[in-house]
Design a protein around this motif. Structure first.
Motif, mmCIF file in Angstrom:
data_model
loop_
_atom_site.group_PDB
_atom_site.id
_atom_site.type_symbol
_atom_site.label_atom_id
_atom_site.label_comp_id
_atom_site.label_asym_id
_atom_site.label_seq_id
_atom_site.Cartn_x
_atom_site.Cartn_y
_atom_site.Cartn_z
ATOM 1 N N GLY A 152 16.956 -12.843 11.912
ATOM 2 C CA GLY A 152 18.037 -12.180 11.128
ATOM 3 C C GLY A 152 17.577 -10.633 10.409
ATOM 4 N N GLN A 153 18.773 -9.912 10.426
ATOM 5 C CA GLN A 153 18.497 -8.437 9.711
ATOM 6 C C GLN A 153 17.467 -8.349 8.703
ATOM 7 N N ASP A 154 17.559 -9.411 7.586
ATOM 8 C CA ASP A 154 16.788 -9.505 6.617
ATOM 9 C C ASP A 154 15.177 -9.601 6.706
ATOM 10 N N VAL A 155 15.063 -10.578 7.743
ATOM 11 C CA VAL A 155 13.690 -10.861 8.289
ATOM 12 C C VAL A 155 13.035 -9.670 8.846
ATOM 13 N N ARG A 156 13.816 -9.301 9.788
ATOM 14 C CA ARG A 156 13.406 -7.920 10.463
ATOM 15 C C ARG A 156 13.158 -6.761 9.474
ATOM 16 N N LEU A 157 13.847 -6.546 8.591
ATOM 17 C CA LEU A 157 13.642 -5.455 7.565
ATOM 18 C C LEU A 157 12.356 -5.745 6.831
ATOM 19 N N LEU A 158 12.257 -6.940 6.355
ATOM 20 C CA LEU A 158 10.805 -7.172 5.608
ATOM 21 C C LEU A 158 9.651 -7.258 6.642
ATOM 22 N N PHE A 159 9.744 -7.609 7.800
ATOM 23 C CA PHE A 159 8.497 -7.142 8.506
ATOM 24 C C PHE A 159 8.269 -5.784 8.677
ATOM 25 N N THR A 160 9.418 -4.750 8.805
ATOM 26 C CA THR A 160 9.288 -3.557 9.119
ATOM 27 C C THR A 160 8.732 -2.940 7.930
ATOM 28 N N GLY A 161 9.221 -3.428 6.794
ATOM 29 C CA GLY A 161 8.821 -2.692 5.619
ATOM 30 C C GLY A 161 7.344 -2.996 5.347
ATOM 31 N N TYR A 162 7.111 -4.413 5.504
ATOM 32 C CA TYR A 162 5.626 -4.617 5.264
ATOM 33 C C TYR A 162 4.679 -3.916 6.297
ATOM 34 N N GLY A 163 5.261 -3.849 7.499
ATOM 35 C CA GLY A 163 4.218 -2.989 8.509
ATOM 36 C C GLY A 163 4.095 -1.538 8.046
ATOM 37 N N MET A 164 4.962 -1.100 7.381
ATOM 38 C CA MET A 164 4.885 0.306 7.033
ATOM 39 C C MET A 164 4.033 0.398 5.819
ATOM 40 N N TYR A 165 4.058 -0.756 4.998
ATOM 41 C CA TYR A 165 3.096 -0.734 3.471
ATOM 42 C C TYR A 165 2.025 -0.897 3.896
ATOM 43 N N VAL A 166 1.354 -1.842 4.854
ATOM 44 C CA VAL A 166 0.199 -2.362 5.425
ATOM 45 C C VAL A 166 -0.473 -0.891 6.207
ATOM 46 N N GLY A 167 0.511 -0.353 6.887
ATOM 47 C CA GLY A 167 -0.192 0.742 7.906
ATOM 48 C C GLY A 167 -0.338 1.889 6.882
ATOM 49 N N GLY A 168 0.484 2.113 6.019
ATOM 50 C CA GLY A 168 0.277 3.141 5.163
ATOM 51 C C GLY A 168 -0.966 3.067 4.205
ATOM 52 N N GLY A 169 -1.273 1.684 3.915
ATOM 53 C CA GLY A 169 -2.729 1.401 3.022
ATOM 54 C C GLY A 169 -3.616 1.720 3.821
ATOM 55 N N VAL A 170 -3.846 1.177 5.014
ATOM 56 C CA VAL A 170 -4.951 1.718 6.051
ATOM 57 C C VAL A 170 -5.078 3.139 6.055
ATOM 58 N N GLY A 171 -4.110 3.751 6.429
ATOM 59 C CA GLY A 171 -4.215 5.301 6.611
ATOM 60 C C GLY A 171 -4.707 5.955 5.412
ATOM 61 N N GLY A 172 -4.211 5.364 4.176
ATOM 62 C CA GLY A 172 -4.577 6.079 2.850
ATOM 63 C C GLY A 172 -6.050 5.888 2.611
ATOM 64 N N MET A 173 -6.373 4.786 3.224
ATOM 65 C CA MET A 173 -8.034 4.339 3.041
ATOM 66 C C MET A 173 -8.968 5.353 3.729
ATOM 67 N N ALA A 174 -8.259 5.717 5.097
ATOM 68 C CA ALA A 174 -9.249 6.576 5.921
ATOM 69 C C ALA A 174 -9.041 7.887 5.241
ATOM 70 N N LEU A 175 -7.894 8.442 4.756
ATOM 71 C CA LEU A 175 -7.679 9.576 4.220
ATOM 72 C C LEU A 175 -8.658 9.824 2.841
ATOM 73 N N THR A 176 -8.630 8.764 2.117
ATOM 74 C CA THR A 176 -9.496 8.727 1.129
ATOM 75 C C THR A 176 -11.054 8.824 1.381
ATOM 76 N N TRP A 177 -11.520 8.356 2.605
ATOM 77 C CA TRP A 177 -12.892 8.127 2.757
ATOM 78 C C TRP A 177 -13.386 9.570 3.154
ATOM 79 N N ILE A 178 -12.318 10.432 3.928
ATOM 80 C CA ILE A 178 -12.599 11.590 4.424
ATOM 81 C C ILE A 178 -12.730 12.407 3.364
ATOM 82 N N SER A 179 -11.817 12.336 2.364
ATOM 83 C CA SER A 179 -11.757 12.912 1.129
ATOM 84 C C SER A 179 -13.019 13.422 0.248
ATOM 85 N N PHE A 180 -13.681 12.028 0.099
ATOM 86 C CA PHE A 180 -14.740 11.861 -0.553
ATOM 87 C C PHE A 180 -16.016 12.358 0.159
ATOM 88 N N LYS A 181 -16.011 12.879 1.422
ATOM 89 C CA LYS A 181 -16.947 13.197 2.082
ATOM 90 C C LYS A 181 -17.820 14.484 1.221
#
Length: 336
Positions: A152-181
């Motif tokens: 359903g549309q609601d399920v696809r929306l939840l999957f998409t939103g979570y994918g963006m959330y967790v992907g952004g978290g991993v990207g932010g982790m990599a950016l933080t590691w670079i910033s602390f060098k």
């Protein structure tokens, strides 16, 4: 006053959500019979409790892998005990003392002078968890990708939103590691001497340097911690699958594993007590959309899975009340 308001709001939100759920699905007619099924399906109930403990055990193993890079002589039993006690604070977190706060306080008390490394290792512990759950969710999504249009549309929306959330978290982790060098921080000092030279900012830079030292020391161990973390997430999610089977429900295991990262993320939001109400609503919606699980069954299964983990929270509370604080004196301190 702010603390009291926060606790009151979280209690209110959990109470309202549960009241709405039990109003939509009668507690006596729809939910209670499912819990009576726990006695009949006791092997699934026992399996759920075992998986909940396995999740705690692997969580302690993940953190112990990182801590051993800082304190090689640290006993695993001490970390496991802290993890089980922290389960009590996670389950009963109506105040400001959560599981992470307890773990930092407990290990810092036992490891004099190691407060910053212990805190940073716990941050790395959570980052390993973020990477592992992102990989697990990606694998599950690839496995169910062929059914995407059936959701359903609601399920696809939840999957998409979570994918963006967790992907952004991993990207932010990599950016933080670079910033602390160190070379990046040195560039900042040269480029913005007035800002980076301010006394308050200088203290922040010093702390960032200390964090980077721990990152550099432990990054190889993070790879092992990430592997262990994947098993930890699977064990935790399995406790809710067992909850589903224990209340007489059924769904493909893959569907439960796909839904649980989103359910767990929703339950971890600081808007309710122990995720109550939020977890049940999310679990109900996703299992109904993915596998056609009846809503009352989904709610009962979510509560059963929470109860399996609550069991170890109660055990942790007993250990906390009986705990005696001791210190591990580092070898260099004993020879001083």
């Amino acid at each position: 006053m702010k603390r009291l308001i926060s606790i009151s709001l979280r209690l209110l939100i959990s109470g309202v959500l549960l009241a709405l759920l039990f109003r939509e699905h009668d507690l006596i007619a729809d939910i209670a019979p499912r819990f009576r099924a726990l006695l009949t399906n006791w092997p699934w109930m026992l399996a759920g409790i075992v998986f909940a403990f396995l999740s705690l055990f692997l969580t302690a193993t993940r953190w112990h892998i990182l801590l051993r890079g800082l304190v090689p002589h640290l006993p695993f039993g001490m970390v496991l005990r802290a993890e089980i006690v922290s389960a009590f604070f996670n389950i009963s977190s109506v105040g400001v003392v959560g599981g992470d706060t307890y773990k930092i306080m407990s290990l810092s008390r036992r490891l004099p002078g190691k407060a910053i490394p212990v805190s940073v290792s716990l941050v790395l512990d959570h980052l390993a968890g973020l990477v592992s759950v992102a990989l697990l969710f990606l694998g599950c999504m690839l496995a169910v990708h062929s059914r995407w249009q059936e959701f359903g549309q609601d399920v696809r929306l939840l999957f998409t939103g979570y994918g963006m959330y967790v992907g952004g978290g991993v990207g932010g982790m990599a950016l933080t590691w670079i910033s602390f060098k160190p070379n990046v921080l040195a560039w900042g000092k040269r480029t913005f001497p007035r800002t980076f030279g301010h006394p308050k900012f200088a203290r922040i830079l010093t702390r960032m340097g200390q964090v980077n030292e721990v990152f550099t020391l432990l990054w190889r161990r993070m790879l092992s911690a990430t592997v262990v973390s994947t098993g930890m997430h699977v064990a935790f999610f399995m406790s809710f699958y067992c909850g589903l089977r224990a209340v007489g429900g059924a769904a493909p295991l893959l569907d439960v594993l796909t839904a649980m990262p989103i359910v767990d993320a929703a339950a971890s939001l600081p808007v309710s007590i122990s995720g109550l109400g939020v977890r049940e609503r999310t679990f109900e919606a996703l299992l109904a959309g993915l596998a056609g699980v009846p809503e009352a069954v989904g709610i009962s299964a979510s509560l059963a899975g929470w109860m399996f983990n609550l069991f170890w929270g109660v055990v942790g509370g007993v250990l906390f009340l009986r705990s005696k604080h001791t210190q591990i004196i580092a070898p260099e301190a004993r020879t001083a």
